[in-house]
Design a protein around this motif. Structure first.
Motif, PDB file in Angstrom:
ATOM      1  N   SER A 244       0.833  -1.206   0.000  1.00 34.79           N
ATOM      2  CA  SER A 244       0.000   0.000   0.000  1.00 34.79           C
ATOM      3  C   SER A 244       0.865   1.253   0.000  1.00 34.79           C
ATOM      4  O   SER A 244       0.587   2.236  -0.705  1.00 34.79           O
ATOM      5  CB  SER A 244      -0.920  -0.011   1.219  1.00 34.79           C
ATOM      6  OG  SER A 244      -1.749  -1.157   1.215  1.00 34.79           O
TER       7      SER A 244
ATOM      8  N   LEU B  78       2.622   1.788  -3.374  1.00 36.60           N
ATOM      9  CA  LEU B  78       1.717   2.184  -4.448  1.00 36.60           C
ATOM     10  C   LEU B  78       1.306   3.651  -4.353  1.00 36.60           C
ATOM     11  O   LEU B  78       0.767   4.209  -5.313  1.00 36.60           O
ATOM     12  CB  LEU B  78       0.463   1.303  -4.440  1.00 36.60           C
ATOM     13  CG  LEU B  78       0.652  -0.121  -4.981  1.00 36.60           C
ATOM     14  CD1 LEU B  78      -0.610  -0.931  -4.768  1.00 36.60           C
ATOM     15  CD2 LEU B  78       1.007  -0.083  -6.466  1.00 36.60           C
TER      16      LEU B  78
ATOM     17  N   LEU C 236      -6.224   2.212  -0.783  1.00 36.61           N
ATOM     18  CA  LEU C 236      -4.889   2.026  -0.224  1.00 36.61           C
ATOM     19  C   LEU C 236      -4.803   2.599   1.186  1.00 36.61           C
ATOM     20  O   LEU C 236      -4.165   2.014   2.073  1.00 36.61           O
ATOM     21  CB  LEU C 236      -3.852   2.695  -1.131  1.00 36.61           C
ATOM     22  CG  LEU C 236      -3.572   1.988  -2.459  1.00 36.61           C
ATOM     23  CD1 LEU C 236      -2.616   2.819  -3.296  1.00 36.61           C
ATOM     24  CD2 LEU C 236      -2.996   0.609  -2.224  1.00 36.61           C
TER      25      LEU C 236
END
Length: 446
Positions: free
Chosen positions: A241, A244, A284
């Protein structure tokens, strides 16, 4: 379990002690009964010889004097009858079954077993005569007081010895069961701690049977393996997470830089792309929050323990804009974990999404129970059971913004602060989100 084992051991030991003590007590009673019979049969045999001689001589005066002297000396009633049942000397006994057996030539071979409870006296009968000719019978009513006193003493000693043996055996059994079950108790406490979310709990060094010690060692290894696997999984989610975020941020900036070059026909697609990008960013963020909660690494937001009313009041403006009525009833002003405010935010956000305009949402807190109720469409039983899972979305709510992680995060937050989260039906329709917190620890006690 220890109590049940002690009950079983107690029954077994009691049966063993009884199997030893009762035969010994009965054996001594039988021995004293036999002694009494032998002693009084000897006296009865002597009286039988005197009786036979007196009946043959036709003079029972000496026999009567001997009977009277014996009764005074030993306190034993003596009665002598001839073969027709006529009293010759003594008295006070009467016609008895023992006397009738003696007139048929049978002597008393056994007495009733003497115990501390009786009988108080026994009959000893002896036939008088020569060869097979019975000339009379001698019947003695013998007191058993002396024999019963001796039996009382022996039975009392056996009872005290049995109680002492039972007590010592129970003490040894208690120590033995404690030693055997100590590893089991430690295993139970550790598994309960792990079930409550303290994944770092482990079994310490405990004495006990080698088989249970091996079981504890393997349990610790298993717990370490599972904990390591969970840590790797959480680390992967958090790292993925986090990693990203950067490309998503770059992608968002590049899309925004493309906006001046768009034509009117591409504006709609551009807006949809930005919306999907925002949704992915929110997803996320929720994944990171869930990973931090599961790892007990703290929350992205925190409020003072007593700041719940102020936190909820921030939702009034949004609810008013959506045409919803929000009521708040805070009856419990004791300190609360900061996670409670985050759970309230999640439930109020869900209610704002799914309750139609004109609906009512209520928040109440009493006795460390937080309840958020609404009169929206609600969920059926199967949906309520699944709604606390990750990424769950109702079939008819796919177009509602969200990641499907809100209630999963709330459930983990509840677990982290020692509480439980439940979804309940509201009457006549709607949903109740109930958070039950554990009893607040007294700060004056460890």
């Amino acid at each position: 379990m220890q109590r049940r084992l002690l009950v079983v051991y107690t029954l077994l030991i009691a049966c063993l002690v009884a199997a030893l003590a009762v035969p010994l007590a009965l054996a001594y009673s039988s021995h004293r009964t036999g002694q009494l019979l032998l002693a009084r049969r000897a006296d009865a045999t002597r009286f039988a010889e005197l009786t036979d001689r007196a009946i043959r001589d036709g003079d029972a005066s000496g026999l009567a004097l001997e009977v009277s002297r014996y009764a005074e000396l030993y306190g034993t009633a003596v009665e002598i009858r001839d073969r027709d049942g006529t009293a010759v000397a003594g008295g006070g006994i009467g016609d008895t079954a023992a006397g009738r057996r003696a007139r048929s030539g049978r002597t008393t071979e056994a007495l009733a077993l003497i115990t501390p409870f009786g009988p108080s006296s026994v009959l000893v009968a002896e036939p008088a005569g020569r060869d097979d000719q019975v000339s009379g019978v001698v019947v003695l009513r013998v007191s058993t007081a002396s024999a019963r006193r001796a039996i009382d003493e022996v039975w009392g000693a056996l009872a005290l010895g049995s109680v002492a043996a039972l007590g010592c055996s129970l003490l040894a059994a208690q120590r033995l069961t404690g030693w055997i079950l100590r590893p089991v108790g430690e295993l139970d406490r550790t598994t309960r701690a792990i079930a409550e979310g303290r994944l770092e709990a482990r079994i310490g060094t405990v004495h006990g049977p080698v088989e249970l010690r091996r079981l504890e060692e393997r349990f610790n290894v298993m717990a370490d393996t599972i904990s390591a696997a969970l840590d790797r999984q959480r680390a992967f989610v958090a790292d993925a997470s986090h990693e990203l975020r950067t490309p998503l941020t770059v992608l968002s900036l590049r899309l925004e830089n493309l906006e001046p070059h768009l034509t009117a026909d591409g504006q709609a697609e551009y807006d949809e792309a930005l919306a999907e990008l925002d949704r992915m960013a929110a997803l996320l963020e929720d994944l990171l929050t869930l990973a931090r909660v599961e790892a007990d690494a703290g929350l992205p937001e925190s409020v003072p323990a007593g700041g719940l009313p102020a936190r909820i009041s921030g939702w009034h403006e949004l609810y008013t804009a959506k045409g919803l009525t929000l009521t708040v009833e805070i009856a419990d002003h004791s300190p609360l974990p900061a996670a409670v405010a985050r759970i309230a935010d999640i439930t109020l956000d869900n209610a704002a999404k799914f309750v139609p305009a004109g609906g009512r949402v209520g928040v109440s807190l009493a006795d460390r129970v937080l309840r958020v109720t609404d009169d929206g469409p609600g969920l059926d039983e199967a949906a309520r059971a699944a709604a606390l899972g990750r990424f769950w979305r109702a079939a008819d709510q796919g177009n509602v913004p969200g990641s499907g992680l809100g209630l999963a995060i709330a459930a983990e937050l509840a677990r982290a602060c020692g509480g439980t989260l439940a979804l309940l039906p509201n009457e006549p329709h709607g949903l109740v989100v109930e958070l039950r917190l554990g009893r607040r620890e007294d700060p004056g006690h460890p």
